[in-house]
Design a protein around this motif. Sequence first.
Motif, PDB file in Angstrom:
ATOM      1  N   GLU A 208       0.821  -1.212   0.000  1.00  0.00           N
ATOM      2  CA  GLU A 208       0.000   0.000   0.000  1.00  0.00           C
ATOM      3  C   GLU A 208       0.855   1.261   0.000  1.00  0.00           C
ATOM      4  O   GLU A 208       0.522   2.251  -0.661  1.00  0.00           O
ATOM      5  CB  GLU A 208      -0.933  -0.004   1.213  1.00  0.00           C
ATOM      6  CG  GLU A 208      -1.937  -1.135   1.220  1.00  0.00           C
ATOM      7  CD  GLU A 208      -2.861  -1.094   0.013  1.00  0.00           C
ATOM      8  OE1 GLU A 208      -3.147   0.017  -0.491  1.00  0.00           O
ATOM      9  OE2 GLU A 208      -3.288  -2.168  -0.443  1.00  0.00           O
ATOM     10  N   VAL A 209       1.967   1.259   0.747  1.00  0.00           N
ATOM     11  CA  VAL A 209       2.861   2.418   0.743  1.00  0.00           C
ATOM     12  C   VAL A 209       3.422   2.644  -0.653  1.00  0.00           C
ATOM     13  O   VAL A 209       3.458   3.777  -1.158  1.00  0.00           O
ATOM     14  CB  VAL A 209       4.010   2.232   1.764  1.00  0.00           C
ATOM     15  CG1 VAL A 209       5.053   3.333   1.589  1.00  0.00           C
ATOM     16  CG2 VAL A 209       3.477   2.243   3.183  1.00  0.00           C
ATOM     17  N   ASP A 210       3.859   1.576  -1.295  1.00  0.00           N
ATOM     18  CA  ASP A 210       4.408   1.707  -2.646  1.00  0.00           C
ATOM     19  C   ASP A 210       3.359   2.218  -3.630  1.00  0.00           C
ATOM     20  O   ASP A 210       3.687   2.966  -4.561  1.00  0.00           O
ATOM     21  CB  ASP A 210       4.971   0.366  -3.115  1.00  0.00           C
ATOM     22  CG  ASP A 210       6.351   0.080  -2.552  1.00  0.00           C
ATOM     23  OD1 ASP A 210       7.032   1.044  -2.139  1.00  0.00           O
ATOM     24  OD2 ASP A 210       6.751  -1.104  -2.503  1.00  0.00           O
ATOM     25  N   ALA A 211       2.107   1.835  -3.437  1.00  0.00           N
ATOM     26  CA  ALA A 211       1.041   2.328  -4.322  1.00  0.00           C
ATOM     27  C   ALA A 211       0.861   3.836  -4.171  1.00  0.00           C
ATOM     28  O   ALA A 211       0.664   4.555  -5.167  1.00  0.00           O
ATOM     29  CB  ALA A 211      -0.260   1.595  -4.014  1.00  0.00           C
ATOM     30  N   VAL A 212       0.939   4.329  -2.935  1.00  0.00           N
ATOM     31  CA  VAL A 212       0.817   5.776  -2.699  1.00  0.00           C
ATOM     32  C   VAL A 212       2.002   6.513  -3.317  1.00  0.00           C
ATOM     33  O   VAL A 212       1.829   7.552  -3.974  1.00  0.00           O
ATOM     34  CB  VAL A 212       0.715   6.060  -1.187  1.00  0.00           C
ATOM     35  CG1 VAL A 212       0.824   7.560  -0.916  1.00  0.00           C
ATOM     36  CG2 VAL A 212      -0.589   5.515  -0.636  1.00  0.00           C
ATOM     37  N   LEU A 213       3.192   5.986  -3.120  1.00  0.00           N
ATOM     38  CA  LEU A 213       4.373   6.632  -3.681  1.00  0.00           C
ATOM     39  C   LEU A 213       4.340   6.633  -5.207  1.00  0.00           C
ATOM     40  O   LEU A 213       4.702   7.628  -5.851  1.00  0.00           O
ATOM     41  CB  LEU A 213       5.641   5.926  -3.190  1.00  0.00           C
ATOM     42  CG  LEU A 213       5.954   6.044  -1.695  1.00  0.00           C
ATOM     43  CD1 LEU A 213       7.190   5.216  -1.356  1.00  0.00           C
ATOM     44  CD2 LEU A 213       6.167   7.495  -1.295  1.00  0.00           C
TER      45      LEU A 213
END
Length: 464
Positions: free
Chosen positions: A357-362
């Motif tokens: 999920e963090v990578d998706a936001v970034l």
Amino acid sequence: MKALAAAVILALGLPALAQEAKPLEPGRESLAIPYEKYKLKNGLEVILSVDRKLPIVAVNIWYHVGAYHETPGRTGFAHLFEHMMFQGSKNVADDVHISLLEQLGATDLNGTTSFDRTNYFETVPSNHLETALWLESDRMGFLLDTLTPEKLETQREVVKNERRQGTEAAPYGLAQEKFWQALFPLPHPYHGEVIGSMEDLNAANVADVKDFFRKWYAPSNATLAVVGDFDVAKTKALIEKYFGSLPSGPKPEKPQVAPVKLTGEKVIRHDEKVATLPMLSLGWLSPPYLTEGDATADVLATVLATGKASRLYKRLVLDKQIAQSVEASQQSLGAQSAFTIEVVARPGVSTEALQKEVDAVLEDIRKNGITQEELNRARTRYDTRMLSGLESVGGFSGKADVLQNYNQFVGEPSYLAQDLARYQAVSVEDVKRYANENLRPDGRVVLHAVPAPQAAPASPKENK
């Protein structure tokens, strides 16, 4: 008045090196902090700034030494001296430095150590300024006169216990140490924690400690700031009286260290022994404090994880409800900084799920950038944070500390307007470009701190 000030300086036998704040852009003059800066013959730098709102004075000393200046095998010395400097000196009995100041009504009394500097500060009623200056001068000039193996051992044990509590027995403490060491591998002096390692603390002896003090705690490597309600001429005379005769050698040279480069993704898996929930940390190397890109990184960190409307908080905590907490920060340092994201999972959620999920936001920010509203909100937060501290003359983020901070890193104590202008200059395009160029998946450290699975409680039937 300027001629009179110069005459006072020359009468005291000081070089006429007083400086005034540089002119500011039209409309931003109110952000200037009036000050005068000069040097004593022994190299001690002095910053004076009058503020008559209250009858108090902040005395603030920065020694330009921190963990960055230590040598391999002798880490933790700067922080150890933060403790040793309160232990007693030639004319001050053991362990009474703090109580003497408190009896005078001192507030904001403390000392701190970072990678780049060590400072000591207190705020006293104006009529007790002389006592505060005397106390600071005595430990600057005469600490070693009373340093004994017993005193060193006492403070060594205090620091070791502090490390046990703050790192070894703290939730995620050892995991975060591994994470930081991976960002700054040896021989970089940012490797490890400011507090040092147990091995190096145990190895320290009196001779090592005295050599470190003589090199880094000399007047030539220190800056004294006096801010508040005081008489300038009388204060200059007091500073010359108590500090002017202290011996000093040449200013020590700052270590020259090549910047670290991450050329791939480094993954750390840590068996967490203290915390009960998994934690994910992501880290990238970033520009040094007050250099190009530093303010942009600050803005991006705010957009990602400051407030309930921030990108990561909204997605991970509110919408998907897979995280307990989310933090992002640009940890600005003098040689090289670190941009970090830290997420604590909710029960039953893996760090792999968090990372996805963090990578998706970034990735969304890399492709689409941020909004002007997000940028404006970040600017407002930094303006408010920086300006609110200036309501106090001393203490953390008070006016004396602000003058010292800018003086150390850019040589200009009244740099507040220029600092805030950095954030006004950041554009949404800058943030998008920063995310693409600096927060790359192939140039980061990823930490998975995962507790061991907890055994399910036995059923009543099994207990029989």
